[in-house]
Design a protein around this motif. Structure first.
Motif, PDB file in Angstrom:
ATOM      1  N   GLU A  14       0.770  -1.147  -0.036  1.00  0.00           N
ATOM      2  CA  GLU A  14       0.079  -0.036  -0.019  1.00  0.00           C
ATOM      3  C   GLU A  14       0.769   1.217   0.010  1.00  0.00           C
ATOM      4  O   GLU A  14       0.606   2.200  -0.623  1.00  0.00           O
ATOM      5  N   LYS A  15       1.756   1.151   0.708  1.00  0.00           N
ATOM      6  CA  LYS A  15       2.852   2.308   0.822  1.00  0.00           C
ATOM      7  C   LYS A  15       3.764   2.566  -0.330  1.00  0.00           C
ATOM      8  O   LYS A  15       4.764   3.592  -0.469  1.00  0.00           O
ATOM      9  N   ASN A  16       3.540   1.678  -1.427  1.00  0.00           N
ATOM     10  CA  ASN A  16       4.347   1.705  -2.498  1.00  0.00           C
ATOM     11  C   ASN A  16       5.837   1.302  -2.130  1.00  0.00           C
ATOM     12  O   ASN A  16       6.705   1.909  -2.776  1.00  0.00           O
ATOM     13  N   LEU A  17       6.170   0.508  -1.404  1.00  0.00           N
ATOM     14  CA  LEU A  17       7.565   0.216  -1.008  1.00  0.00           C
ATOM     15  C   LEU A  17       8.113  -0.866  -1.673  1.00  0.00           C
ATOM     16  O   LEU A  17       7.249  -1.914  -2.148  1.00  0.00           O
ATOM     17  N   LYS A  18       9.375  -0.941  -2.124  1.00  0.00           N
ATOM     18  CA  LYS A  18      10.251  -2.094  -2.864  1.00  0.00           C
ATOM     19  C   LYS A  18      10.340  -3.047  -1.848  1.00  0.00           C
ATOM     20  O   LYS A  18      10.875  -2.669  -0.742  1.00  0.00           O
ATOM     21  N   ILE A  19       9.980  -4.227  -1.928  1.00  0.00           N
ATOM     22  CA  ILE A  19      10.013  -5.393  -0.967  1.00  0.00           C
ATOM     23  C   ILE A  19      11.319  -6.102  -1.344  1.00  0.00           C
ATOM     24  O   ILE A  19      11.309  -6.852  -2.243  1.00  0.00           O
ATOM     25  N   LEU A  20      12.277  -6.472  -0.357  1.00  0.00           N
ATOM     26  CA  LEU A  20      13.443  -7.387  -0.446  1.00  0.00           C
ATOM     27  C   LEU A  20      12.984  -8.204   0.736  1.00  0.00           C
ATOM     28  O   LEU A  20      13.295  -7.854   1.783  1.00  0.00           O
ATOM     29  N   ASP A  21      12.492  -9.494   0.365  1.00  0.00           N
ATOM     30  CA  ASP A  21      12.225 -10.558   1.358  1.00  0.00           C
ATOM     31  C   ASP A  21      13.118 -11.700   1.788  1.00  0.00           C
ATOM     32  O   ASP A  21      13.632 -12.340   0.895  1.00  0.00           O
ATOM     33  N   ALA A  22      13.766 -11.246   2.833  1.00  0.00           N
ATOM     34  CA  ALA A  22      15.048 -12.036   3.227  1.00  0.00           C
ATOM     35  C   ALA A  22      14.368 -13.385   4.213  1.00  0.00           C
ATOM     36  O   ALA A  22      15.233 -13.755   4.977  1.00  0.00           O
ATOM     37  N   THR A  23      13.093 -13.444   4.479  1.00  0.00           N
ATOM     38  CA  THR A  23      12.708 -14.409   5.284  1.00  0.00           C
ATOM     39  C   THR A  23      13.174 -15.798   4.900  1.00  0.00           C
ATOM     40  O   THR A  23      13.342 -16.011   3.998  1.00  0.00           O
ATOM     41  N   CYS A  24      13.594 -16.332   6.158  1.00  0.00           N
ATOM     42  CA  CYS A  24      14.333 -17.659   5.869  1.00  0.00           C
ATOM     43  C   CYS A  24      13.432 -18.655   5.434  1.00  0.00           C
ATOM     44  O   CYS A  24      12.127 -18.780   5.636  1.00  0.00           O
ATOM     45  N   PRO A  25      13.933 -19.533   4.321  1.00  0.00           N
ATOM     46  CA  PRO A  25      12.854 -20.474   3.821  1.00  0.00           C
ATOM     47  C   PRO A  25      12.193 -21.333   4.810  1.00  0.00           C
ATOM     48  O   PRO A  25      10.775 -21.806   4.391  1.00  0.00           O
ATOM     49  N   ASN A  26      12.802 -21.581   5.680  1.00  0.00           N
ATOM     50  CA  ASN A  26      12.433 -22.492   6.701  1.00  0.00           C
ATOM     51  C   ASN A  26      11.108 -21.908   7.347  1.00  0.00           C
ATOM     52  O   ASN A  26      10.102 -22.493   7.696  1.00  0.00           O
ATOM     53  N   VAL A  27      11.357 -20.731   7.626  1.00  0.00           N
ATOM     54  CA  VAL A  27      10.254 -19.927   8.361  1.00  0.00           C
ATOM     55  C   VAL A  27       9.190 -19.861   7.327  1.00  0.00           C
ATOM     56  O   VAL A  27       7.974 -19.930   8.012  1.00  0.00           O
ATOM     57  N   LYS A  28       9.397 -19.537   6.013  1.00  0.00           N
ATOM     58  CA  LYS A  28       8.182 -19.496   5.243  1.00  0.00           C
ATOM     59  C   LYS A  28       7.569 -20.698   4.962  1.00  0.00           C
ATOM     60  O   LYS A  28       6.232 -20.672   4.989  1.00  0.00           O
ATOM     61  N   THR A  29       8.328 -21.876   5.244  1.00  0.00           N
ATOM     62  CA  THR A  29       7.445 -23.227   5.308  1.00  0.00           C
ATOM     63  C   THR A  29       6.532 -23.339   6.435  1.00  0.00           C
ATOM     64  O   THR A  29       5.410 -23.559   6.165  1.00  0.00           O
ATOM     65  N   SER A  30       7.137 -22.692   7.623  1.00  0.00           N
ATOM     66  CA  SER A  30       6.034 -22.835   8.795  1.00  0.00           C
ATOM     67  C   SER A  30       4.985 -21.841   8.617  1.00  0.00           C
ATOM     68  O   SER A  30       3.855 -22.160   9.017  1.00  0.00           O
ATOM     69  N   GLN A  31       5.314 -21.031   7.984  1.00  0.00           N
ATOM     70  CA  GLN A  31       4.132 -19.786   7.761  1.00  0.00           C
ATOM     71  C   GLN A  31       2.979 -20.502   6.905  1.00  0.00           C
ATOM     72  O   GLN A  31       1.914 -20.209   7.214  1.00  0.00           O
ATOM     73  N   ARG A  32       3.374 -21.121   5.939  1.00  0.00           N
ATOM     74  CA  ARG A  32       2.564 -21.746   4.850  1.00  0.00           C
ATOM     75  C   ARG A  32       1.792 -22.810   5.620  1.00  0.00           C
ATOM     76  O   ARG A  32       0.660 -22.818   5.491  1.00  0.00           O
ATOM     77  N   LYS A  33       2.514 -23.748   6.452  1.00  0.00           N
ATOM     78  CA  LYS A  33       1.901 -24.665   7.065  1.00  0.00           C
ATOM     79  C   LYS A  33       0.773 -24.171   8.188  1.00  0.00           C
ATOM     80  O   LYS A  33      -0.283 -24.753   8.111  1.00  0.00           O
ATOM     81  N   ALA A  34       1.040 -22.756   8.845  1.00  0.00           N
ATOM     82  CA  ALA A  34      -0.021 -22.333   9.710  1.00  0.00           C
ATOM     83  C   ALA A  34      -1.244 -21.682   9.142  1.00  0.00           C
ATOM     84  O   ALA A  34      -2.202 -22.080   9.278  1.00  0.00           O
ATOM     85  N   GLN A  35      -0.866 -21.325   7.677  1.00  0.00           N
ATOM     86  CA  GLN A  35      -2.012 -20.648   7.054  1.00  0.00           C
ATOM     87  C   GLN A  35      -2.978 -21.769   6.410  1.00  0.00           C
ATOM     88  O   GLN A  35      -4.199 -21.907   6.653  1.00  0.00           O
ATOM     89  N   GLN A  36      -2.233 -22.837   5.987  1.00  0.00           N
ATOM     90  CA  GLN A  36      -2.946 -24.327   5.479  1.00  0.00           C
ATOM     91  C   GLN A  36      -3.673 -24.892   6.521  1.00  0.00           C
ATOM     92  O   GLN A  36      -4.901 -25.045   6.290  1.00  0.00           O
ATOM     93  N   ALA A  37      -3.268 -24.960   7.648  1.00  0.00           N
ATOM     94  CA  ALA A  37      -3.897 -25.691   9.084  1.00  0.00           C
ATOM     95  C   ALA A  37      -5.248 -24.811   9.304  1.00  0.00           C
ATOM     96  O   ALA A  37      -6.336 -25.408   9.526  1.00  0.00           O
ATOM     97  N   PHE A  38      -5.113 -23.291   9.350  1.00  0.00           N
ATOM     98  CA  PHE A  38      -6.151 -22.641   9.710  1.00  0.00           C
ATOM     99  C   PHE A  38      -7.571 -22.759   8.511  1.00  0.00           C
ATOM    100  O   PHE A  38      -8.486 -23.044   8.589  1.00  0.00           O
ATOM    101  N   GLU A  39      -7.001 -22.625   7.021  1.00  0.00           N
ATOM    102  CA  GLU A  39      -7.679 -23.030   5.949  1.00  0.00           C
ATOM    103  C   GLU A  39      -8.380 -24.339   6.016  1.00  0.00           C
ATOM    104  O   GLU A  39      -9.608 -24.457   5.569  1.00  0.00           O
ATOM    105  N   GLU A  40      -7.854 -25.212   6.360  1.00  0.00           N
ATOM    106  CA  GLU A  40      -8.459 -26.615   6.528  1.00  0.00           C
ATOM    107  C   GLU A  40      -9.180 -26.967   7.748  1.00  0.00           C
ATOM    108  O   GLU A  40      -9.498 -28.243   7.918  1.00  0.00           O
ATOM    109  N   GLY A  41      -9.448 -26.109   8.596  1.00  0.00           N
ATOM    110  CA  GLY A  41     -10.225 -26.189   9.822  1.00  0.00           C
ATOM    111  C   GLY A  41      -9.560 -26.496  10.914  1.00  0.00           C
ATOM    112  O   GLY A  41     -10.149 -27.160  11.942  1.00  0.00           O
TER     113      GLY A  41
END
Ligand code: F3S
Length: 293
Positions: free
Chosen positions: A84-111
């Motif tokens: 929204e702020k029109n910032l350029k994003i450089l995402d240095a999130t560790c791929p392992n942390v990204k995996t955990s984030q994805r699993k958390a989102q998936q868990a929520f979406e699947e009830g």
């Protein structure tokens, strides 16, 4: 005197990657990290000298500026605000942390009821929680289990640096107190454990030990505690300037390790300083720095 470097030590893969991304941001100035990239004041100063600063909140960024997300990751709301702020994003999130984030989102979406086992105030844990929908919950110890709602399906995700034995204990107590269907995502990253094991093994073989790292770095402090219990002549230093020959008087073997946020340059400087110490010249001992081994 022989100098032996614990293997592995220093930057883990995720931090190394984040540092490379931040250093690359010199091509996208003005740029700043959102929070300190690593807990090492020398590194933060060096990065700032190159033009990449550190800001605490997105409010401090101006339109068009580059924001660097650190290896701990951030929640979806922060991505949205940055866009929204029109910032350029450089995402240095560790791929392992990204995996955990994805699993958390998936868990929520699947009830499932997402449960994150980890330190409540750790930025990584907070970023995973932010992906876990409105029901996500963090538990740090068995005492927190009472806060977990009674439902039929649970998904458990672990902070990447959490201690495995402690997790198994919590999981057992959780399953006893909250029976149901369990999906357990074993998202522990072994990088920290490998560094601790290497330091502990080396500590048993040497006369003195140097742990290099920022004083505000929790994992460096933890490493020092672990080593001190095995090798009491253990010194934690931030830079080579703190080394003195007296530290090694009468020693034949010295071990070195470094926290996950200690840059390789600082480790090399410490090894060099020890190699050049008068005590070594006087005794004419042989050195063996394994830094590049
Ligand atoms: Fe990533 Fe593991 Fe390091 S989760 S930041 S590689 S400790």
């Amino acid at each position: 005197m022989k100098i032996i470097l614990a293997d592995p030590c220093g930057f883990c893969y995720g931090v190394k990657r984040a540092v490379e991304i931040a250093e690359g941001a010199v091509n996208s100035l003005p740029a700043a990290t959102l929070g300190p990239l690593i807990h090492n004041p020398q590194f933060t100063d060096e990065l700032a000298a190159k033009g990449v600063g550190c800001k605490d909140s997105l409010d401090q960024f101006s339109e068009g500026e580059t924001v660097i997300f650190r290896s701990h990751g951030v929640g979806p709301d922060i991505y949205e605000q940055a866009i929204e702020k029109n910032l350029k994003i450089l995402d240095a999130t560790c791929p392992n942390v990204k995996t955990s984030q994805r699993k958390a989102q998936q868990a929520f979406e699947e009830g499932y009821q997402p449960i994150i086992v980890g330190e409540k105030n750790h930025p990584e844990v907070k970023s995973i929680l932010a992906f876990a929908g409105k029901n996500g919950i963090i538990i740090e110890s068995k005492e927190d289990i009472g806060e977990v709602p009674l439902v039929s399906k649970y998904c458990v995700i672990i902070q990447t640096t959490f201690e495995l034995a402690k997790f198994e204990e919590i999981l057992q107590a959780l399953q006893a107190a909250r029976p149901g269907e369990y999906r357990v995502e074993r998202t522990i990253c072994l990088a920290t454990k490998e560094r601790q094991n290497a330091a502990a093994k080396l500590a048993a073989e040497v006369d003195a030990f140097i742990v290099i790292g920022g004083r505000n770095s929790a994992n460096t402090r933890h490493l020092t505690e672990l080593v001190s219990a095995i090798c009491p002549r253990c010194y934690q230093i931030e830079t080579a300037a703190e080394l003195s020959p007296e530290m090694f008087q009468g020693c034949r073997k010295i071990g070195i390790s470094a926290g996950a946020s200690t840059p390789e340059r600082i480790i090399k400087e410490a090894v060099k300083a020890m190699e050049n110490m008068e005590i070594n010249k006087v005794e004419g001992n042989e050195f063996e720095a394994m830094l590049d081994a």
